[in-house]
Design a protein around this motif. Structure first.
Motif, mmCIF file in Angstrom:
data_model
loop_
_atom_site.group_PDB
_atom_site.id
_atom_site.type_symbol
_atom_site.label_atom_id
_atom_site.label_comp_id
_atom_site.label_asym_id
_atom_site.label_seq_id
_atom_site.Cartn_x
_atom_site.Cartn_y
_atom_site.Cartn_z
ATOM 1 N N SER A 101 -6.540 55.152 32.568
ATOM 2 C CA SER A 101 -5.517 56.152 32.223
ATOM 3 C C SER A 101 -4.391 56.156 33.226
ATOM 4 O O SER A 101 -3.214 56.228 32.862
ATOM 5 N N LEU A 102 -4.732 56.080 34.523
ATOM 6 C CA LEU A 102 -3.705 56.033 35.553
ATOM 7 C C LEU A 102 -2.823 54.799 35.393
ATOM 8 O O LEU A 102 -1.601 54.878 35.515
ATOM 9 N N LEU A 103 -3.439 53.660 35.115
ATOM 10 C CA LEU A 103 -2.665 52.437 34.905
ATOM 11 C C LEU A 103 -1.741 52.574 33.700
ATOM 12 O O LEU A 103 -0.613 52.098 33.706
ATOM 13 N N ASP A 104 -2.220 53.239 32.662
ATOM 14 C CA ASP A 104 -1.411 53.456 31.465
ATOM 15 C C ASP A 104 -0.250 54.416 31.741
ATOM 16 O O ASP A 104 0.898 54.144 31.389
ATOM 17 N N ILE A 105 -0.532 55.525 32.391
ATOM 18 C CA ILE A 105 0.465 56.576 32.601
ATOM 19 C C ILE A 105 1.457 56.217 33.699
ATOM 20 O O ILE A 105 2.658 56.423 33.555
ATOM 21 N N LEU A 106 0.952 55.697 34.822
ATOM 22 C CA LEU A 106 1.811 55.456 35.993
ATOM 23 C C LEU A 106 2.086 53.981 36.236
ATOM 24 O O LEU A 106 2.397 53.577 37.354
ATOM 25 N N TYR A 107 2.017 53.164 35.199
ATOM 26 C CA TYR A 107 2.178 51.719 35.355
ATOM 27 C C TYR A 107 3.540 51.331 35.932
ATOM 28 O O TYR A 107 3.654 50.357 36.654
ATOM 29 N N ALA A 108 4.563 52.106 35.634
ATOM 30 C CA ALA A 108 5.908 51.766 36.094
ATOM 31 C C ALA A 108 6.107 52.067 37.579
ATOM 32 O O ALA A 108 7.077 51.625 38.177
ATOM 33 N N GLU A 109 5.190 52.822 38.193
ATOM 34 C CA GLU A 109 5.304 53.163 39.613
ATOM 35 C C GLU A 109 4.617 52.084 40.448
ATOM 36 O O GLU A 109 3.819 51.298 39.949
ATOM 37 N N CYS A 110 4.898 52.057 41.740
ATOM 38 C CA CYS A 110 4.211 51.135 42.651
ATOM 39 C C CYS A 110 2.759 51.579 42.786
ATOM 40 O O CYS A 110 2.481 52.762 42.910
ATOM 41 N N PHE A 111 1.847 50.621 42.754
ATOM 42 C CA PHE A 111 0.440 50.997 42.847
ATOM 43 C C PHE A 111 -0.403 49.914 43.492
ATOM 44 O O PHE A 111 -0.025 48.754 43.537
ATOM 45 N N VAL A 112 -1.578 50.347 43.983
ATOM 46 C CA VAL A 112 -2.647 49.470 44.452
ATOM 47 C C VAL A 112 -3.927 50.049 43.867
ATOM 48 O O VAL A 112 -4.212 51.233 44.041
ATOM 49 N N VAL A 113 -4.677 49.223 43.132
ATOM 50 C CA VAL A 113 -5.883 49.702 42.464
ATOM 51 C C VAL A 113 -7.010 48.705 42.671
ATOM 52 O O VAL A 113 -6.836 47.503 42.450
ATOM 53 N N ASP A 114 -8.167 49.232 43.092
ATOM 54 C CA ASP A 114 -9.371 48.410 43.154
ATOM 55 C C ASP A 114 -9.938 48.293 41.747
ATOM 56 O O ASP A 114 -10.154 49.302 41.073
ATOM 57 N N MET A 115 -10.139 47.056 41.296
ATOM 58 C CA MET A 115 -10.704 46.769 39.981
ATOM 59 C C MET A 115 -11.993 45.989 40.192
ATOM 60 O O MET A 115 -12.186 45.413 41.269
ATOM 61 N N PRO A 116 -12.846 45.923 39.193
ATOM 62 C CA PRO A 116 -14.059 45.119 39.339
ATOM 63 C C PRO A 116 -13.747 43.662 39.695
ATOM 64 O O PRO A 116 -14.498 43.014 40.414
ATOM 65 N N GLU A 117 -12.601 43.148 39.231
ATOM 66 C CA GLU A 117 -12.203 41.770 39.484
ATOM 67 C C GLU A 117 -11.535 41.576 40.839
ATOM 68 O O GLU A 117 -11.255 40.474 41.255
#
Length: 122
Positions: A101-117
């Motif tokens: 949801s965060l990736l969907d909503i705030l995708y246009a902002e700068c981000f760093v996200v830990d993913m399983p990959e």
């Protein structure tokens, strides 16, 4: 640091909203409104219902800690620190929902996200 124990996602034709709660009470809502006057607009809403538009400058989700970097005006309006941190103590399914949801909503902002990959950055 507030501890979140529930994540809910609502998606309509007009908006997508992630609701983060603790003990049955809303802590913060993060919403993307579609096609408004100036196009798509992100909002952060505190538990009192105060709304800050275009509030998030950048964000991270590393481990269980969500950090929203808010602009000064938004932080003052919401009563949050500019570097607003939440601990997400969620089930694996709810955590995946919150991350997506965060990736969907705030995708246009700068981000760093830990993913399983591995770690993903904008």
């Amino acid at each position: 640091m507030p501890c979140v124990d529930r994540a809910d996602f609502r998606d309509t034709d007009d908006e997508s909203t992630l609701i983060l709660s603790a003990g049955g009470l809303h802590v913060v809502m993060i919403r993307l409104r579609y096609g408004g006057r100036w196009g798509d607009t992100d909002e952060v809403i505190n538990s009192a219902g105060d709304v800050a538009t275009g509030a998030v400058s950048s964000w991270t989700l590393i481990g269980q800690v969500l950090t929203l970097e808010l602009n000064r005006r938004a932080a003052e309006r919401l009563g949050f620190p500019r570097d607003y941190r939440l601990r997400l103590d969620l089930t694996p399914e709810a955590f995946s929902l919150a991350r997506a949801s965060l990736l969907d909503i705030l995708y246009a902002e700068c981000f760093v996200v830990d993913m399983p990959e591995g770690r993903v950055t904008s």
